[in-house]
Design an enzyme around this catalytic site. Structure first.
Site, mmCIF file in Angstrom:
data_model
loop_
_atom_site.group_PDB
_atom_site.id
_atom_site.type_symbol
_atom_site.label_atom_id
_atom_site.label_comp_id
_atom_site.label_asym_id
_atom_site.label_seq_id
_atom_site.Cartn_x
_atom_site.Cartn_y
_atom_site.Cartn_z
ATOM 1 N N ARG A 235 1.654 -10.913 5.703
ATOM 2 C CA ARG A 235 3.099 -10.918 5.968
ATOM 3 C C ARG A 235 3.466 -10.313 7.322
ATOM 4 O O ARG A 235 4.612 -10.358 7.727
ATOM 5 C CB ARG A 235 3.828 -10.203 4.826
ATOM 6 C CG ARG A 235 3.645 -10.960 3.495
ATOM 7 C CD ARG A 235 4.362 -10.304 2.351
ATOM 8 N NE ARG A 235 5.804 -10.267 2.542
ATOM 9 C CZ ARG A 235 6.665 -9.722 1.705
ATOM 10 N NH1 ARG A 235 6.209 -9.155 0.607
ATOM 11 N NH2 ARG A 235 7.951 -9.733 1.942
ATOM 12 N N LYS B 135 23.194 17.987 -3.952
ATOM 13 C CA LYS B 135 22.850 16.560 -3.771
ATOM 14 C C LYS B 135 23.243 15.755 -5.003
ATOM 15 O O LYS B 135 22.696 15.965 -6.086
ATOM 16 C CB LYS B 135 21.336 16.404 -3.549
ATOM 17 C CG LYS B 135 20.902 16.717 -2.150
ATOM 18 C CD LYS B 135 21.149 15.527 -1.227
ATOM 19 C CE LYS B 135 20.811 15.915 0.206
ATOM 20 N NZ LYS B 135 21.656 15.255 1.180
ATOM 21 N N PRO C 38 0.837 -1.209 0.000
ATOM 22 C CA PRO C 38 0.000 0.000 0.000
ATOM 23 C C PRO C 38 0.874 1.262 0.000
ATOM 24 O O PRO C 38 1.806 1.369 0.784
ATOM 25 C CB PRO C 38 -0.771 -0.107 1.317
ATOM 26 C CG PRO C 38 -0.653 -1.532 1.749
ATOM 27 C CD PRO C 38 0.636 -2.034 1.171
ATOM 28 N N GLU C 39 0.594 2.169 -0.908
ATOM 29 C CA GLU C 39 1.313 3.442 -0.930
ATOM 30 C C GLU C 39 0.357 4.542 -0.461
ATOM 31 O O GLU C 39 -0.782 4.280 -0.086
ATOM 32 C CB GLU C 39 1.854 3.707 -2.341
ATOM 33 C CG GLU C 39 2.918 2.653 -2.738
ATOM 34 C CD GLU C 39 4.039 3.236 -3.575
ATOM 35 O OE1 GLU C 39 4.408 4.403 -3.368
ATOM 36 O OE2 GLU C 39 4.543 2.517 -4.451
ATOM 37 N N HIS D 182 -5.439 -14.673 8.436
ATOM 38 C CA HIS D 182 -4.585 -13.495 8.567
ATOM 39 C C HIS D 182 -5.307 -12.276 9.130
ATOM 40 O O HIS D 182 -4.817 -11.163 9.042
ATOM 41 C CB HIS D 182 -3.951 -13.160 7.214
ATOM 42 C CG HIS D 182 -3.156 -14.288 6.646
ATOM 43 N ND1 HIS D 182 -2.016 -14.774 7.252
ATOM 44 C CD2 HIS D 182 -3.345 -15.049 5.542
ATOM 45 C CE1 HIS D 182 -1.521 -15.780 6.537
ATOM 46 N NE2 HIS D 182 -2.316 -15.968 5.496
#
Ligand SMILES: [Zn+2]
Length: 269
Positions: free
Chosen positions: A109, A150, A2-3, A90
């Protein structure tokens, strides 16, 4: 994984079922997540939910005396049940609500987290996070200043939570493609115009995904099945060897900091 758009979609999906209702108690079937589920969550009783907020990829449930901090990890998801269905293998945590709903957390997981914080400003997991990508703090002026000096390639640079939160692997690749910027470029090589384009592109890509997620919200309250995540139209991510949707050049796959990167060698300079 999930983002940010999926987490924001989850927030919008669960919010109307939680705010204004009271958590009667929690059922923790397996507390061995990324960190142990906080003791305070095991002991919850009769706590009204005041708000459901998000910071980076953390969901924040505001209770009178503190916050439940939820992270979905690699494979976590939340859904709202209208009745107490038997848990599957789960389904590790339930919040049993006064309005008859159950917030159920599923995580095959077990890299997710359920933590308690009485003071968010003192929370270790929320410290040192950069600005929200959709906030005004994430501006082209901010990003340009940060990019000076950077030498880091721009792709992993954008994924650093200290710079900006929530630009995960998929959205970094997709935003750089949309901005026409090669992922190997050193951050310091970006021109002011490119930074302006990149910031607006990141915001647009994330907003579009959140809007697509919004179309699935009606499915968030469901008795079984998958939560309200959504298939996305991806331009380059996961498409190595397939033709670029703009110029037909085969999309290239590479790696930055052990994470897959995808780009079009023609469209991205
Ligand atoms: Zn192309």
């Amino acid at each position: 994984m999930p983002e940010l758009p999926e987490v924001e979609t989850s927030r919008r999906g669960i919010e109307p079922h939680l705010v204004g209702a009271t958590i009667l108690h929690a059922i923790v079937r397996n507390g061995r997540l990324r960190w142990p589920v906080s003791e305070e969550i095991h002991r919850l009783s009769d706590q009204p939910v005041l708000s459901v907020q998000r910071r980076a990829k953390y969901l924040l449930l505001e209770l009178p005396h503190g916050w439940i901090i939820i992270h979905l990890g690699m494979s976590g998801s939340l859904r709202v049940l209208s009745e107490a269905l038997p848990p599957a293998k789960h389904d590790h945590v339930d919040l049993v609500m006064s309005n008859g709903r159950i917030l159920r957390y599923t995580d095959p997981r077990r890299f997710g987290a359920w933590l308690w914080s009485s003071d968010l400003t003192a929370s270790n997991v929320l410290a040192h996070l950069g600005p929200e990508p959709l906030s005004e703090d994430f501006s082209s002026g901010y990003l340009f200043d940060k990019s000076r000096g950077k030498r880091t390639p721009v792709k992993p640079w954008l994924m650093d939570n200290k710079l900006v939160v929530g630009v995960g692997n998929i959205y970094a690749s997709e935003s750089l493609f949309a901005a026409g910027i090669h992922p190997d470029r050193q951050a310091m090589s970006l021109t002011a115009d490119e930074v302006v384009l990149l910031v607006s592109t990141i915001k647009a890509v994330l907003l579009r995904s959140i809007e697509q997620g919004g179309t699935t919200l009606r499915d968030f309250l469901q008795t079984d099945g998958k939560p309200g995540y959504f298939a996305q139209q991806l331009q380059v991510y996961g498409r190595a060897g397939e033709p670029c949707r703009v110029c037909n050049t085969p999309v290239k796959g590479t790696k930055h900091a052990q994470r897959s990167t995808f780009y079009c060698p023609t469209c991205q300079k």
